[in-house]
Write a protein that holds these residues in place. Structure first.
Motif, PDB file in Angstrom:
ATOM      1  N   ASP A   1       0.887  -1.291  -0.126  1.00  9.64           N
ATOM      2  CA  ASP A   1       0.089  -0.188   0.010  1.00  9.64           C
ATOM      3  C   ASP A   1       1.035   1.485   0.116  1.00  9.64           C
ATOM      4  O   ASP A   1       0.137   2.172  -0.839  1.00  9.64           O
ATOM      5  CB  ASP A   1      -0.439  -0.059   1.627  1.00  9.64           C
ATOM      6  CG  ASP A   1      -1.888  -0.954   1.357  1.00  9.64           C
ATOM      7  OD1 ASP A   1      -2.419  -0.852  -0.132  1.00  9.64           O
ATOM      8  OD2 ASP A   1      -2.765  -1.284   2.181  1.00  9.64           O
ATOM      9  N   PHE A   2       2.190   1.458   0.963  1.00  8.45           N
ATOM     10  CA  PHE A   2       2.603   2.638   0.767  1.00  8.45           C
ATOM     11  C   PHE A   2       3.362   2.385  -0.563  1.00  8.45           C
ATOM     12  O   PHE A   2       3.906   3.597  -1.195  1.00  8.45           O
ATOM     13  CB  PHE A   2       3.745   2.064   1.926  1.00  8.45           C
ATOM     14  CG  PHE A   2       5.250   3.455   1.527  1.00  8.45           C
ATOM     15  CD1 PHE A   2       4.529   4.487   2.289  1.00  8.45           C
ATOM     16  CD2 PHE A   2       6.359   2.411   1.339  1.00  8.45           C
ATOM     17  CE1 PHE A   2       6.036   5.651   2.295  1.00  8.45           C
ATOM     18  CE2 PHE A   2       7.231   3.719   1.279  1.00  8.45           C
ATOM     19  CZ  PHE A   2       7.051   5.187   1.970  1.00  8.45           C
ATOM     20  N   ALA A   3       3.663   1.806  -0.958  1.00  8.57           N
ATOM     21  CA  ALA A   3       4.246   1.706  -2.360  1.00  8.57           C
ATOM     22  C   ALA A   3       3.565   2.552  -3.216  1.00  8.57           C
ATOM     23  O   ALA A   3       4.508   2.930  -4.428  1.00  8.57           O
ATOM     24  CB  ALA A   3       5.617   0.248  -3.194  1.00  8.57           C
ATOM     25  N   LYS A   4       2.140   1.924  -3.333  1.00  3.51           N
ATOM     26  CA  LYS A   4       1.523   2.287  -4.575  1.00  3.51           C
ATOM     27  C   LYS A   4       0.798   3.228  -4.235  1.00  3.51           C
ATOM     28  O   LYS A   4       0.248   4.150  -5.715  1.00  3.51           O
ATOM     29  CB  LYS A   4       0.137   0.954  -4.937  1.00  3.51           C
ATOM     30  CG  LYS A   4       0.725  -0.501  -5.134  1.00  3.51           C
ATOM     31  CD  LYS A   4      -0.970  -1.292  -4.593  1.00  3.51           C
ATOM     32  CE  LYS A   4       0.309  -2.546  -5.408  1.00  3.51           C
ATOM     33  NZ  LYS A   4      -0.845  -3.483  -5.723  1.00  3.51           N
ATOM     34  N   SER A   5       1.417   3.448  -3.320  1.00  5.42           N
ATOM     35  CA  SER A   5      -0.146   5.585  -2.928  1.00  5.42           C
ATOM     36  C   SER A   5       1.025   6.566  -2.223  1.00  5.42           C
ATOM     37  O   SER A   5       0.574   7.986  -2.420  1.00  5.42           O
ATOM     38  CB  SER A   5      -0.496   4.964  -1.873  1.00  5.42           C
ATOM     39  OG  SER A   5      -2.312   4.164  -1.839  1.00  5.42           O
ATOM     40  N   ASN A   6       1.997   6.386  -1.792  1.00  2.00           N
ATOM     41  CA  ASN A   6       3.022   6.416  -0.935  1.00  2.00           C
ATOM     42  C   ASN A   6       4.295   6.399  -1.419  1.00  2.00           C
ATOM     43  O   ASN A   6       4.702   8.020  -0.078  1.00  2.00           O
ATOM     44  CB  ASN A   6       2.566   7.399   1.059  1.00  2.00           C
ATOM     45  CG  ASN A   6       1.485   7.296   0.816  1.00  2.00           C
ATOM     46  OD1 ASN A   6       0.459   7.734   1.152  1.00  2.00           O
ATOM     47  ND2 ASN A   6       1.074   6.456   2.129  1.00  2.00           N
ATOM     48  N   LEU A   7       4.886   5.923  -1.769  1.00  5.40           N
ATOM     49  CA  LEU A   7       6.759   6.613  -2.507  1.00  5.40           C
ATOM     50  C   LEU A   7       6.342   7.224  -3.404  1.00  5.40           C
ATOM     51  O   LEU A   7       6.063   7.298  -4.289  1.00  5.40           O
ATOM     52  CB  LEU A   7       6.964   4.996  -2.286  1.00  5.40           C
ATOM     53  CG  LEU A   7       8.114   4.449  -3.186  1.00  5.40           C
ATOM     54  CD1 LEU A   7       9.156   4.943  -1.702  1.00  5.40           C
ATOM     55  CD2 LEU A   7       8.733   3.557  -3.467  1.00  5.40           C
TER      56      LEU A   7
END
Length: 447
Positions: free
Chosen positions: A308-314
């Motif tokens: 989720d972090f990689a797809k949205s917040n990275l």
């Protein structure tokens, strides 16, 4: 930073094996005196069929497909030769190649990491100088990004053709943290320091750092040295002049590292945090640190552990400029790619060279993109729309395509013995156990 690029199912563990095998394991090639071995005469197994050694990871399917295409091609018929691909498991590759290159059964073509990983072979006359061949062949001359083609050189001479994806070091940031703190990715060093101050005031560590592994610390010195003095500073050291460590840019970079450490940019416990076991990526993904200077495989690492972090917040950005520095802000450091090199004693040099041209083909680049890699070919830009993350792939490609220079990771460029000693000195600098001037003196004495 090894050849086994991370896929969407990657993990921190595989990310570490990628870095380690490229940075240290590969350069173990230098630990054996190849000059005392056999000449390699008669290599290749019989005239028309020649052998290519390749690192047998999950990316080898690209090379296997290339061999199949080549063996059916007009180029193969014209050169009167076909390729036999020998896939060697990663843990066995370095020692098997070293042993084979010192015997009559040496491969005609072999996978390597460029720079220090082939220095012993070059000195022993076991790798073909491709400089003039490339210059005279339009496919090889114009088929690859110049900065990548040059990154694996030894003393300005080409000994390899790029054959896998690129892995530049990138400044990653947590979009959520940046939005909450009303920050922008820094484009100058002063902006970076200002961001650090705001982040620390908010109780957030500016940078994640896996200091217990040492090699993540190297990335800071590489970029700082480049931005301050340009790629020529380390190139002098890579070419064997230890006095190059005395360049003012090295001392200035070490002083800036000390400044970051003393200012708490990496927190107070970074020396016990590991990239290997997932510590640094987790600190970053969970918002405890706002940024992470890491190789491009960080995306795959985060996608595997914190999707989720990689797809949205990275987020990702280039390393910032430094006021007064002479290095071009477009320069990059890291792992340019892997390379094919040719044994000068091959029985069919025409077939070997013709096979290397396959790496510049659109079919080859498409196979790399499908695997999640970003090709280093000059034709790759139009193919990246089909990448797992087109935006990220295009960022990487543009970053390298526009780079006047791509400096090979220092440990790879120097080889295992010197690289390991250098890691030790870098660790002392970051841990406050040596001063910047002591760090420079120690590196000048490395042998």
């Amino acid at each position: 930073m090894e050849s086994n690029r991370g896929r969407s199912t990657g993990s921190t563990g595989t990310a570490f094996s990628r870095r380690w095998l490229l940075g240290a394991g590969a350069s173990a090639l230098l630990t054996t005196g190849l000059s005392a071995c056999g000449s390699g005469e008669g290599s290749g197994g019989g005239g028309e069929t020649i052998t290519a050694f390749v690192y047998g990871d999950d990316a080898v399917k690209v090379q296997a497909a290339a061999v199949e295409r080549f063996n059916k091609s007009a180029a193969s018929k014209s050169a009167k030769g076909k390729i036999t691909l020998e896939k060697i498991p990663g843990s066995d590759y370095t020692p098997k190649l070293r042993t084979a290159m010192g015997s009559p059964s040496a491969p005609d073509v072999f996978f390597n990491w460029g720079g220090g990983s082939i220095k012993a072979y070059q000195e022993a006359g076991k790798v073909l100088d491709l400089t003039d061949i490339i210059q005279k062949d339009p496919v090889l001359k114009s088929g690859f990004l110049p900065s990548v083609l040059a990154a694996g050189d030894l003393k300005g001479r080409h000994y390899g053709i790029p054959m896998r994806g690129m892995q530049p070091v990138i400044l990653f940031y947590n979009k959520t943290v940046f939005a909450e703190q009303k920050l922008q990715p820094p484009t100058t060093w002063d902006q970076l320091l200002a961001n650090n101050a705001k982040l620390k005031k908010a109780g957030i560590t500016p940078f994640a750092l896996g200091g217990s592994d040492l090699w993540p610390e190297l990335m800071w010195l590489e970029y700082l040295t480049d931005r301050i003095g340009g790629p020529e500073v380390f190139r002098r050291i890579q070419d064997g002049d230890a006095e190059g460590w005395g360049d003012p840019a090295i001392l200035k970079a070490a002083e800036m590292v000390k400044g970051l450490v003393d200012d708490g940019a990496f927190g107070s416990k970074f020396s016990s945090v590991s990239y290997v076991n997932g510590g640094a990526p987790a600190v970053f993904a969970k918002g405890k640190a706002a940024m992470h200077l890491m190789g491009s495989w960080e995306y795959s690492t985060q996608l595997g552990k914190f999707p989720d972090f990689a797809k949205s917040n990275l987020g990702w950005a280039a390393f910032p400029a430094i006021a007064g520095g002479t290095g071009d802000v477009r320069n990059v450091v890291g792992n340019p790619t892997n390379y094919w090199s040719i044994n000068p004693h091959t029985q069919n040099k025409d077939a070997a060279i013709a096979f290397l041209k396959e790496c510049a083909s659109e079919a080859y680049a498409k196979d790399l993109v499908a695997l999640g890699d970003v090709p280093t070919t000059s034709n790759a830009a139009t193919l990246l729309a089909s990448a797992p993350n087109p935006e990220y792939a295009k960022f990487q490609y543009d970053m390298v395509q526009q780079a006047p220079a791509f400096t090979l990771s220092w440990d790879q460029a120097l080889g295992d013995e010197l690289g390991t000693k250098m890691h030790t000195e870098i660790g002392k600098l970051f841990a406050g156990k040596s001063s910047p001037s002591e760090f420079v003196s120690a590196c000048k004495g490395l042998k």
